[in-house]
Design a protein around this motif. Structure first.
Motif, short mmCIF file in Angstrom:
data_model
loop_
_atom_site.label_atom_id
_atom_site.label_comp_id
_atom_site.label_asym_id
_atom_site.label_seq_id
_atom_site.Cartn_x
_atom_site.Cartn_y
_atom_site.Cartn_z
N MET A 1 0.96 -1.19 0.04
CA MET A 1 0.07 0.01 0.06
C MET A 1 1.00 1.15 -0.05
SD MET A 1 -2.93 1.04 2.66
CE MET A 1 -1.93 1.46 4.03
N SER A 2 0.70 2.08 -0.82
CA SER A 2 1.34 3.35 -1.06
C SER A 2 0.75 4.47 0.00
CB SER A 2 1.17 3.98 -2.34
OG SER A 2 1.71 2.90 -3.32
N SER A 3 1.87 5.11 0.75
CA SER A 3 1.36 6.23 1.70
C SER A 3 0.98 7.41 1.13
CB SER A 3 2.65 6.40 2.59
OG SER A 3 3.78 6.95 1.93
N GLU A 4 1.20 7.67 -0.04
CA GLU A 4 0.71 8.83 -0.55
C GLU A 4 0.86 8.77 -2.22
OE1 GLU A 4 2.03 13.63 -0.88
OE2 GLU A 4 2.06 12.59 1.12
N LEU A 5 -0.10 9.05 -2.70
CA LEU A 5 -0.26 9.31 -4.35
C LEU A 5 -0.11 10.61 -4.67
CD1 LEU A 5 -2.47 6.08 -4.44
CD2 LEU A 5 -0.24 6.05 -4.67
N HIS A 6 0.47 10.94 -5.86
CA HIS A 6 0.42 12.30 -6.45
C HIS A 6 0.27 12.11 -7.90
CE1 HIS A 6 2.62 16.06 -7.00
NE2 HIS A 6 1.43 16.43 -6.99
N ARG A 7 -0.72 13.02 -8.55
CA ARG A 7 -0.83 12.86 -10.00
C ARG A 7 -0.97 14.13 -10.38
NH1 ARG A 7 0.83 8.63 -12.49
NH2 ARG A 7 -0.78 8.62 -14.21
N THR A 8 -0.13 14.64 -11.83
CA THR A 8 -0.33 15.90 -11.97
C THR A 8 -0.67 15.86 -13.48
OG1 THR A 8 1.89 16.46 -12.75
CG2 THR A 8 1.16 16.78 -10.46
N LEU A 9 -1.60 17.07 -14.19
CA LEU A 9 -1.90 16.91 -15.49
C LEU A 9 -0.68 17.09 -16.21
CD1 LEU A 9 -5.17 19.20 -15.74
CD2 LEU A 9 -5.01 16.64 -15.89
N ALA A 10 0.61 17.93 -15.72
CA ALA A 10 1.59 18.49 -16.48
C ALA A 10 2.41 17.13 -16.71
CB ALA A 10 2.27 19.48 -15.89
N GLU A 11 2.69 16.40 -15.66
CA GLU A 11 3.41 15.10 -15.87
C GLU A 11 2.91 13.60 -16.36
OE1 GLU A 11 5.35 14.49 -11.98
OE2 GLU A 11 6.41 16.43 -12.01
N ASN A 12 1.60 13.67 -15.87
CA ASN A 12 0.93 12.40 -16.07
C ASN A 12 -0.15 12.58 -17.24
OD1 ASN A 12 1.20 12.46 -12.79
ND2 ASN A 12 2.30 11.03 -13.68
N GLY A 13 -0.58 13.53 -17.48
CA GLY A 13 -1.67 14.10 -18.56
C GLY A 13 -3.04 13.61 -18.08
N PRO A 268 -19.39 10.55 15.56
CA PRO A 268 -18.19 10.42 16.58
C PRO A 268 -17.45 9.48 16.58
CG PRO A 268 -20.50 11.29 17.80
CD PRO A 268 -20.73 11.01 16.11
N ASP A 269 -17.97 8.25 16.51
CA ASP A 269 -17.18 6.98 16.36
C ASP A 269 -16.27 7.25 14.96
OD1 ASP A 269 -19.93 6.65 15.18
OD2 ASP A 269 -18.84 5.02 14.19
N GLU A 270 -16.52 7.61 13.94
CA GLU A 270 -15.73 7.76 12.90
C GLU A 270 -14.33 8.66 13.00
OE1 GLU A 270 -18.55 7.27 8.82
OE2 GLU A 270 -18.72 9.39 10.14
N GLU A 271 -14.55 9.45 14.19
CA GLU A 271 -13.29 10.44 14.17
C GLU A 271 -12.05 9.53 14.54
OE1 GLU A 271 -13.15 13.50 13.55
OE2 GLU A 271 -15.03 14.33 13.67
N ALA A 272 -12.13 8.53 15.30
CA ALA A 272 -11.18 7.50 15.67
C ALA A 272 -10.71 6.57 14.41
CB ALA A 272 -11.54 6.74 16.64
N LYS A 273 -11.46 6.57 13.30
CA LYS A 273 -10.99 5.78 12.04
C LYS A 273 -9.98 6.55 11.21
CE LYS A 273 -15.55 3.71 12.31
NZ LYS A 273 -16.69 3.26 11.53
N LYS A 275 -8.70 8.34 7.99
CA LYS A 275 -9.56 9.00 7.10
C LYS A 275 -8.72 9.55 6.05
CE LYS A 275 -10.76 11.60 10.51
NZ LYS A 275 -10.85 10.55 11.72
N PRO A 276 -8.84 9.62 4.70
CA PRO A 276 -8.01 10.11 3.68
C PRO A 276 -7.78 11.48 3.75
CG PRO A 276 -9.96 8.79 2.87
CD PRO A 276 -10.33 9.21 4.28
N LEU A 291 -3.58 8.54 3.33
CA LEU A 291 -4.42 8.29 4.68
C LEU A 291 -3.80 8.40 5.70
CD1 LEU A 291 -7.02 6.45 4.83
CD2 LEU A 291 -5.67 4.42 5.02
N ARG A 292 -4.78 9.25 6.75
CA ARG A 292 -4.17 9.83 8.07
C ARG A 292 -4.77 8.93 9.06
NH1 ARG A 292 -7.46 13.37 10.88
NH2 ARG A 292 -8.92 14.58 9.70
N ALA A 293 -4.11 8.77 10.36
CA ALA A 293 -4.76 8.07 11.29
C ALA A 293 -5.90 8.85 12.13
CB ALA A 293 -3.69 7.77 12.31
#
Length: 343
Positions: A1-13, A268-273, A275-276, A291-293
């Motif tokens: 699983m990738s920790s961070e994904l980054h796409r741009t129009l300039a580089e990736n189209g 409230p219970d979702e705060e502990a899950k 979240k992207p 994705l952050r804790a």
């Protein structure tokens, strides 16, 4: 699983997952889709993402309208339409994993004398490079316990969704829960899907659910791209070159902009899950996803909850999410609303 994904129009189209560019770079001699009676892998992927985008673009305006209505203290005017559109989106998202599996299958010749009805069965049999990471790290870990279970219950167990909205000091929360059976014939949040917190049943906010599913599409795309690269390297000793599209998908760019705008409170219970975090600049030139804790709320915000349900003739009572627990009550009746018996 990738920790961070980054796409741009300039580089990736385009802002689409990396798998789109990787699939465009596949050479004809590497493919076996005709032997499997399948479409070209790029066609399979693009059809799946096009369907997801079309479904999502039906959901977003209905969701925005409901958020405004809840903030103004009004009952939702198009609740049934939103739930129907969301069920369609969930179906398309769930099918996307099947599309990724079919694509990987197209990179390998059929096994002589063997019939595999399911793509994952074929992939289990040949175990290509990267398959276990996609299957165990993404599909089984994130798709199956929530999205997969939800769609299967809707399709095969007479499941249905119920709106659960809340007005809070931090803004409106528009949500839903999957109904399931309880002892005594009651209906309430499915015990298979919605966890109990402090003896109360819970629900899902549309906001977090959509963000998690959006993140999941990108994680599956990245894992699929890595599987393809590893397979071509292993089988052919070659490197797959990414090929950018001639022009970006406007619909997918709009989906990205809408997903990045999903900001506001959760239940409230979702705060502990987990979240992207989805970041798209105003000009739509790039996207960052990670994705952050989760975090623990120091103080539970007050919620004015409204649940919109249809009373069913054969149902004697209902279990409601976030319903106050009564002290010294029968545990089987906690959070339950009993309907009056007919005279």
């Amino acid at each position: 699983m990738s920790s961070e994904l980054h796409r741009t129009l300039a580089e990736n189209g385009s802002l689409m997952p990396r798998a789109d560019n990787i699939l465009r770079g596949l050479q004809p001699e590497w493919l076996h889709h005709e032997a499997h009676e399948s479409k070209h892998p790029l066609t399979i992927y693009q059809i799946s993402l096009d369907r997801i985008a079309a479904a999502w673009l039906k959901v977003f305006p209905l969701f925005s309208r409901m958020e405004l209505e809840i903030a103004l203290g009004r009952d939702p005017s198009q609740g049934a339409e939103l739930l129907g559109a969301y069920e369609g989106l969930l179906q398309r998202l769930n099918e996307h994993a099947d599309a990724c599996e079919e694509i990987l299958r197209c990179l390998h010749a059929p096994i002589e004398g063997k019939i595999h009805r399911m793509h994952w069965q074929f992939l289990d049999a040949i175990n290509p490079p990267g398959w276990r990471e996609l299957k165990d790290g993404i599909i089984k870990r994130y798709r199956d316990p929530c999205l997969g279970l939800l769609v299967n219950e809707l399709k095969h167990a007479s499941g249905h969704l119920t709106l659960c909205n809340a007005k809070t000091t931090d803004g409106p929360i528009c949500g839903f829960f999957l109904n399931g059976a309880y002892p005594g014939g009651a209906l309430g949040p499915s015990r298979k899907l919605h966890k109990s917190v402090d003896s109360m049943r819970t629900a899902f906010s549309f906001r977090r659910d959509m963000m998690m599913n959006f993140w999941l599409v990108y994680q599956m795309g990245e894992s699929l791209a890595k599987c393809i690269e590893s397979t071509i390297k292993h089988k052919h000793g070659d490197v797959v070159k990414e090929v950018a599209p001639v022009k970006p998908s406007l619909d997918w760019s709009n989906v990205c902009m809408e997903a990045a705008a999903l900001k506001g409170p959760y239940f409230p219970d979702e705060e502990a899950k987990e979240k992207p975090v989805i970041v798209v600049p105003p000009d739509g030139s790039s996207i960052k996803i990670k994705l952050r804790a989760g975090s623990v709320l120091r103080k539970i915000r007050p919620m004015d909850i409204k649940i919109f349900m249809t009373i069913r003739e054969g149902t004697p009572g209902y279990v409601l999410p976030y319903y106050p627990v009564r002290k010294n009550a029968d545990p089987r009746a906690q959070g339950r609303v009993l309907l009056p018996k007919k005279a």
